[in-house]
Design an enzyme around this catalytic site. Structure first.
Site, PDB file in Angstrom:
ATOM      1  CG  ASP A 126      -1.703   1.178   1.455  1.00  0.00           C
ATOM      2  OD1 ASP A 126      -2.430   1.552   0.517  1.00  0.00           O
ATOM      3  OD2 ASP A 126      -1.638   1.788   2.549  1.00  0.00           O
ATOM      4  CG  LEU A 127       1.718   5.708  -1.807  1.00  0.00           C
ATOM      5  CD1 LEU A 127       3.197   5.413  -2.033  1.00  0.00           C
ATOM      6  CD2 LEU A 127       1.163   6.506  -2.986  1.00  0.00           C
ATOM      7  CG  ASP A 128      -1.519   7.736   0.760  1.00  0.00           C
ATOM      8  OD1 ASP A 128      -0.434   7.996   0.236  1.00  0.00           O
ATOM      9  OD2 ASP A 128      -2.606   8.180   0.346  1.00  0.00           O
ATOM     10  CD  GLU A 143      -3.809  -1.552   2.865  1.00  0.00           C
ATOM     11  OE1 GLU A 143      -3.903  -0.764   3.820  1.00  0.00           O
ATOM     12  OE2 GLU A 143      -4.102  -1.232   1.716  1.00  0.00           O
ATOM     13  CG  ASP A 144      -2.048   2.583   6.333  1.00  0.00           C
ATOM     14  OD1 ASP A 144      -2.340   2.215   5.167  1.00  0.00           O
ATOM     15  OD2 ASP A 144      -2.342   3.704   6.777  1.00  0.00           O
ATOM     16  CB  THR A 178       0.424  11.088   1.711  1.00  0.00           C
ATOM     17  OG1 THR A 178       0.127   9.712   1.602  1.00  0.00           O
ATOM     18  CG2 THR A 178       1.653  11.392   0.887  1.00  0.00           C
ATOM     19  NE  ARG A 211      -8.618  12.604  -5.519  1.00  0.00           N
ATOM     20  CZ  ARG A 211      -8.039  12.766  -6.709  1.00  0.00           C
ATOM     21  NH1 ARG A 211      -8.569  13.609  -7.588  1.00  0.00           N
ATOM     22  NH2 ARG A 211      -6.959  12.093  -7.032  1.00  0.00           N
ATOM     23  CG  ASN A 230      -2.796  12.374  -6.606  1.00  0.00           C
ATOM     24  OD1 ASN A 230      -2.853  12.900  -7.713  1.00  0.00           O
ATOM     25  ND2 ASN A 230      -3.712  12.615  -5.672  1.00  0.00           N
ATOM     26  CE  LYS A 288      -3.943   7.350   8.817  1.00  0.00           C
ATOM     27  NZ  LYS A 288      -3.118   6.879   9.941  1.00  0.00           N
ATOM     28  N   GLY A 289      -7.273   5.014   3.394  1.00  0.00           N
ATOM     29  CA  GLY A 289      -7.575   3.922   2.463  1.00  0.00           C
ATOM     30  C   GLY A 289      -8.886   4.099   1.711  1.00  0.00           C
ATOM     31  CB  SER A 335      -1.986   2.973  -3.626  1.00  0.00           C
ATOM     32  OG  SER A 335      -2.490   4.223  -3.227  1.00  0.00           O
ATOM     33  CB  ALA A 336      -7.302   3.856  -2.325  1.00  0.00           C
ATOM     34  CB  SER A 337      -3.355   7.415  -3.838  1.00  0.00           C
ATOM     35  OG  SER A 337      -3.014   8.676  -4.376  1.00  0.00           O
ATOM     36  CE  LYS A 340      -5.927  -0.614  -1.009  1.00  0.00           C
ATOM     37  NZ  LYS A 340      -4.801   0.127  -0.437  1.00  0.00           N
TER      38      LYS A 340
HETATM   39  P1  B16 Z   1      -6.117  10.389  -3.861  1.00  0.00           P
HETATM   40  P2  B16 Z   1      -3.659   4.258   0.128  1.00  0.00           P
HETATM   41  C1  B16 Z   1      -5.423   6.309   0.015  1.00  0.00           C
HETATM   42  O1  B16 Z   1      -4.165   5.751  -0.243  1.00  0.00           O
HETATM   43  C2  B16 Z   1      -5.425   7.210   1.230  1.00  0.00           C
HETATM   44  O2  B16 Z   1      -5.167   6.446   2.403  1.00  0.00           O
HETATM   45  C3  B16 Z   1      -6.763   7.893   1.373  1.00  0.00           C
HETATM   46  O3  B16 Z   1      -6.770   8.747   2.501  1.00  0.00           O
HETATM   47  C4  B16 Z   1      -7.044   8.701   0.092  1.00  0.00           C
HETATM   48  O4  B16 Z   1      -8.318   9.336   0.155  1.00  0.00           O
HETATM   49  C5  B16 Z   1      -6.993   7.743  -1.112  1.00  0.00           C
HETATM   50  O5  B16 Z   1      -5.728   7.110  -1.155  1.00  0.00           O
HETATM   51  C6  B16 Z   1      -7.232   8.468  -2.422  1.00  0.00           C
HETATM   52  O6  B16 Z   1      -6.159   9.337  -2.651  1.00  0.00           O
HETATM   53  O7  B16 Z   1      -7.009  11.544  -3.504  1.00  0.00           O
HETATM   54  O8  B16 Z   1      -4.662  10.754  -3.950  1.00  0.00           O
HETATM   55  O9  B16 Z   1      -6.596   9.676  -5.090  1.00  0.00           O
HETATM   56  O10 B16 Z   1      -3.564   4.204   1.617  1.00  0.00           O
HETATM   57  O11 B16 Z   1      -4.645   3.270  -0.467  1.00  0.00           O
HETATM   58  O12 B16 Z   1      -2.302   4.212  -0.543  1.00  0.00           O
HETATM   59 MG    MG Z   2      -2.832   3.191   3.381  1.00  0.00          MG
END
Ligand code: B16
Ligand code: MG
Length: 222
Positions: free
Chosen positions: A9-11, A169-170, A17, A49, A118, A45-46, A114-116, A145
């Site tokens: 996972d990333l964040d 994963e966190d 972040t 957006r 970015n 978290k996770g 990751s869900a991000s 997730k």
């Molecule tokens: P973005 P992960 C998640 O990352 C974050 O934990 C979560 O807080 C955020 O809303 C989500 O990514 C979307 O991020 O706005 O950059 O697309 O923990 O799955 O790496």
């Molecule tokens: Mg995370």
């Protein structure tokens, strides 16, 4: 020895972040007269957006038109990216680089899950992009997730069976996603929060090389 896939996972696992998400969501919430606390940020978290903004609106008892919703999401992301732009290698969480480099040295397959949306620019900023054979992020999934989709796509891209994958994963939802994918779930954080994980470490400084070796050899399995 069967080749293993390691999915990060990333964040909250590679970088913290969450603090930047917090600042950007707080500014947005305040702009529409809604309060936003660190405790509420924890619950995002996770979470994607779109779902994050829906939750903030629910907490503040607000409704927005589709256009306003999209506009605010864009503004939040612009703010978030302004923080990301200033990130560097010093923001990598302790012993993450050491762990990745050990797995690379041992010729293991490594992916990001990751869900991000970015994820790639963040990995580029912290100079870790080259460690990953596959990147699966918020742009690639249709189900968030705890659905296992993100990790199953990762396994597929690595060409490794899900049962031979290990997820770091966190978030609770992320641990549940790893379990649903029948992968070994390693929680990074508090054991009482991540109690559904197979193993939990506070951070990578607590994970021994012997433990990684046992994951690679298959001595530790699901
Ligand atoms: P973005 P992960 C998640 O990352 C974050 O934990 C979560 O807080 C955020 O809303 C989500 O990514 C979307 O991020 O706005 O950059 O697309 O923990 O799955 O790496
Ligand atoms: Mg995370």
């Amino acid at each position: 020895m069967t080749k293993k896939g390691f999915i990060f996972d990333l964040d909250g696992v590679i970088v913290d972040t969450a603090k930047y998400h917090f600042l950007a969501w707080k500014k947005l919430a305040h702009s529409i007269g809604v309060d936003f606390t660190e405790e509420q940020n924890e619950q995002l978290k996770g979470v994607s957006r779109v779902r994050s903004l829906e939750k903030i609106l629910e907490w503040g008892n607000k409704t927005l038109s589709e256009d306003e919703f999209m506009k605010l999401m864009g503004l939040k992301n612009d703010d978030y990216l302004s923080f990301i732009n200033n990130m560097g290698t010093s923001e990598i969480l302790p012993d993450v680089t050491k762990t990745l480099d050990y797995l690379v040295e041992k010729k293991q397959a490594i992916a990001l899950g990751s869900a991000s949306k970015n994820a790639t620019p963040i990995l580029r900023k912290v100079e870790l992009l080259d460690r990953f054979a596959a990147i699966v992020d918020g742009n690639d999934v249709s189900k968030a997730k705890p659905d296992p989709e993100v990790f199953l796509i990762g396994a597929k891209l690595l060409n490794i069976n899900p049962e031979d994958c290990i997820v770091f994963e966190d978030s609770v939802a992320g641990v549940q996603a790893a379990n649903a994918a029948h992968m070994i779930a390693i929680g990074i954080g508090e054991a009482h929060v991540l109690h559904e994980a197979d193993y939990v470490f506070k951070d990578f400084t607590e994970m021994s090389q012997a433990f990684l070796e046992d994951l690679i050899s298959g001595k530790i399995n699901k």
